[in-house]
Design an enzyme around this catalytic site. Structure first.
Site, PDB file in Angstrom:
ATOM      1  N   ASP A  67     -10.070 -13.376 -23.391  1.00  0.00           N
ATOM      2  CA  ASP A  67      -8.678 -12.928 -23.339  1.00  0.00           C
ATOM      3  C   ASP A  67      -8.534 -11.440 -23.633  1.00  0.00           C
ATOM      4  O   ASP A  67      -9.481 -10.781 -24.064  1.00  0.00           O
ATOM      5  CB  ASP A  67      -7.820 -13.758 -24.309  1.00  0.00           C
ATOM      6  CG  ASP A  67      -8.485 -13.946 -25.690  1.00  0.00           C
ATOM      7  OD1 ASP A  67      -9.446 -13.226 -26.006  1.00  0.00           O
ATOM      8  OD2 ASP A  67      -8.025 -14.811 -26.449  1.00  0.00           O
ATOM      9  N   ASN A 136      -3.812 -23.167 -35.421  1.00  0.00           N
ATOM     10  CA  ASN A 136      -2.987 -24.205 -34.789  1.00  0.00           C
ATOM     11  C   ASN A 136      -3.766 -24.918 -33.673  1.00  0.00           C
ATOM     12  O   ASN A 136      -3.190 -25.634 -32.873  1.00  0.00           O
ATOM     13  CB  ASN A 136      -1.694 -23.595 -34.236  1.00  0.00           C
ATOM     14  CG  ASN A 136      -1.960 -22.482 -33.228  1.00  0.00           C
ATOM     15  OD1 ASN A 136      -3.100 -22.240 -32.851  1.00  0.00           O
ATOM     16  ND2 ASN A 136      -0.911 -21.818 -32.782  1.00  0.00           N
ATOM     17  N   HIS A 138      -5.544 -23.354 -31.305  1.00  0.00           N
ATOM     18  CA  HIS A 138      -5.640 -22.641 -30.027  1.00  0.00           C
ATOM     19  C   HIS A 138      -7.067 -22.166 -29.753  1.00  0.00           C
ATOM     20  O   HIS A 138      -7.845 -21.916 -30.658  1.00  0.00           O
ATOM     21  CB  HIS A 138      -4.591 -21.527 -29.903  1.00  0.00           C
ATOM     22  CG  HIS A 138      -4.825 -20.279 -30.688  1.00  0.00           C
ATOM     23  ND1 HIS A 138      -3.803 -19.568 -31.276  1.00  0.00           N
ATOM     24  CD2 HIS A 138      -5.954 -19.585 -30.963  1.00  0.00           C
ATOM     25  CE1 HIS A 138      -4.293 -18.496 -31.867  1.00  0.00           C
ATOM     26  NE2 HIS A 138      -5.589 -18.487 -31.701  1.00  0.00           N
ATOM     27  N   GLU A 143      -2.043 -21.620 -26.546  1.00  0.00           N
ATOM     28  CA  GLU A 143      -1.311 -22.098 -27.715  1.00  0.00           C
ATOM     29  C   GLU A 143      -0.951 -23.579 -27.545  1.00  0.00           C
ATOM     30  O   GLU A 143      -0.989 -24.107 -26.432  1.00  0.00           O
ATOM     31  CB  GLU A 143      -0.016 -21.282 -27.860  1.00  0.00           C
ATOM     32  CG  GLU A 143      -0.230 -19.786 -27.999  1.00  0.00           C
ATOM     33  CD  GLU A 143      -0.616 -19.359 -29.412  1.00  0.00           C
ATOM     34  OE1 GLU A 143      -1.123 -20.199 -30.190  1.00  0.00           O
ATOM     35  OE2 GLU A 143      -0.412 -18.177 -29.733  1.00  0.00           O
TER      36      GLU A 143
HETATM   37  C1  GLP Z   1      -7.143 -15.164 -31.768  1.00  0.00           C
HETATM   38  C2  GLP Z   1      -7.998 -15.178 -30.481  1.00  0.00           C
HETATM   39  C3  GLP Z   1      -8.882 -16.399 -30.387  1.00  0.00           C
HETATM   40  C4  GLP Z   1      -9.589 -16.609 -31.725  1.00  0.00           C
HETATM   41  C5  GLP Z   1      -8.566 -16.996 -32.771  1.00  0.00           C
HETATM   42  C6  GLP Z   1      -9.144 -17.237 -34.146  1.00  0.00           C
HETATM   43  O1  GLP Z   1      -5.770 -15.345 -31.542  1.00  0.00           O
HETATM   44  N1  GLP Z   1      -7.258 -15.024 -29.260  1.00  0.00           N
HETATM   45  O2  GLP Z   1      -9.803 -16.243 -29.318  1.00  0.00           O
HETATM   46  O3  GLP Z   1     -10.545 -17.624 -31.620  1.00  0.00           O
HETATM   47  O4  GLP Z   1      -7.523 -16.027 -32.838  1.00  0.00           O
HETATM   48  O5  GLP Z   1      -9.436 -16.034 -34.798  1.00  0.00           O
HETATM   49  P1  GLP Z   1     -10.385 -15.909 -36.050  1.00  0.00           P
HETATM   50  O6  GLP Z   1     -11.772 -16.082 -35.576  1.00  0.00           O
HETATM   51  O7  GLP Z   1     -10.130 -14.506 -36.559  1.00  0.00           O
HETATM   52  O8  GLP Z   1      -9.947 -16.955 -37.032  1.00  0.00           O
END
Ligand code: GLP
Length: 241
Positions: A67, A136, A138, A143
């Site tokens: 992304d 959540n 995702h 989402e």
């Molecule tokens: C973000 C990214 C995801 C990621 C998630 C968790 O919103 N778009 O690809 O996996 O958050 O982030 P973290 O690894 O910092 O907990």
């Protein structure tokens, strides 16, 4: 689904890096699907360490990221392109011209989604996709409520995600409101998927996503239906299992 229990974040990172490096060694011209966030940072550090030792060669690897924020360019230190350059691309011998992310500066959403999805297709698909897990449930920026059949698309970020990310920006106003992301369908088409999760704050969502019902309300739950998923989580993240 295989589940590997890691002692802590460092051990999780080493295990994940081991799977990615095995992929690169077995198929040097593979396509790696990469992720951003705090979860993969240690994995990238470990890959860099092995590269520096001479154990890994990225010269034939192609990468496609999950992304990118809409409206942020490569020079913006909050863009995912900047993150990837910092944490991995400039530290190993991957060909910069073969590292792909959605183009956050493309304002024509339909055109950018078509381009990125065609690119993944032309590359022959993703050999191994690395994934983090949002609180959540995702994955990428898909989402809760996201349709399982979506390919690359542009999403409106939820209030929760904007709030979670505002600590990185001057104010909540500065957090982009939209992002380009691979859809659940794109992710599910990857040949192998490696999910990394660390920390007690993710224990609840690990339980829901991997041991609860498969539902769009928990986007990661669809991974239960994929035939080659490896979950690498530390003891804290697995504490409710
Ligand atoms: C973000 C990214 C995801 C990621 C998630 C968790 O919103 N778009 O690809 O996996 O958050 O982030 P973290 O690894 O910092 O907990």
């Amino acid at each position: 689904m295989r589940i590997y229990k890691a002692k802590d974040y460092k051990d999780m990172s080493r295990k994940a890096a081991n799977m990615l490096s095995a992929q690169v060694i077995m198929k040097p011209n593979c396509v790696l699907g990469l992720a951003t966030g705090s979860s993969p940072v240690g994995t990238y550090d470990q890959l860099v360490e092995w590269y520096k030792k001479g154990d890994l060669d990225f010269s034939e690897v192609t990468s496609v990221n999950l992304d990118e924020y809409k409206g942020l360019d490569a020079e913006n230190d909050q863009s995912y392109r900047y993150f990837m350059n910092q944490h991995l691309f400039t530290r190993v011998n991957i060909n910069p011209g073969r590292t792909y992310l959605p183009n956050g500066m493309e304002m024509d959403e339909a055109a950018e989604c078509r381009r990125y999805s065609a690119l993944i297709h032309e590359l022959g698909g993703i050999d191994m996709q690395l994934l983090g897990l949002g609180h959540n449930g995702h994955i990428g920026f898909n989402e809760p409520g996201a349709a399982f059949e979506k390919d690359v698309h542009c999403v409106q970020l939820t209030e929760t995600t904007i709030n979670a990310n505002k600590r990185f920006f001057a104010s909540a106003e500065d957090v982009p409101k939209k992002a380009y992301t691979m859809g659940i369908k794109t992710i599910m088409q990857a040949k192998k998927i490696v999910v990394i999760v660390s920390g007690a704050d993710k224990a609840e969502i690990v339980k829901k996503a991997f041991f609860g019902p498969v539902t769009p309300q928990v986007p990661a739950s669809i991974l239960q239906m994929h035939n080659d998923v490896t979950l690498i989580a530390d003891e804290a993240a697995l504490s409710l299992i």
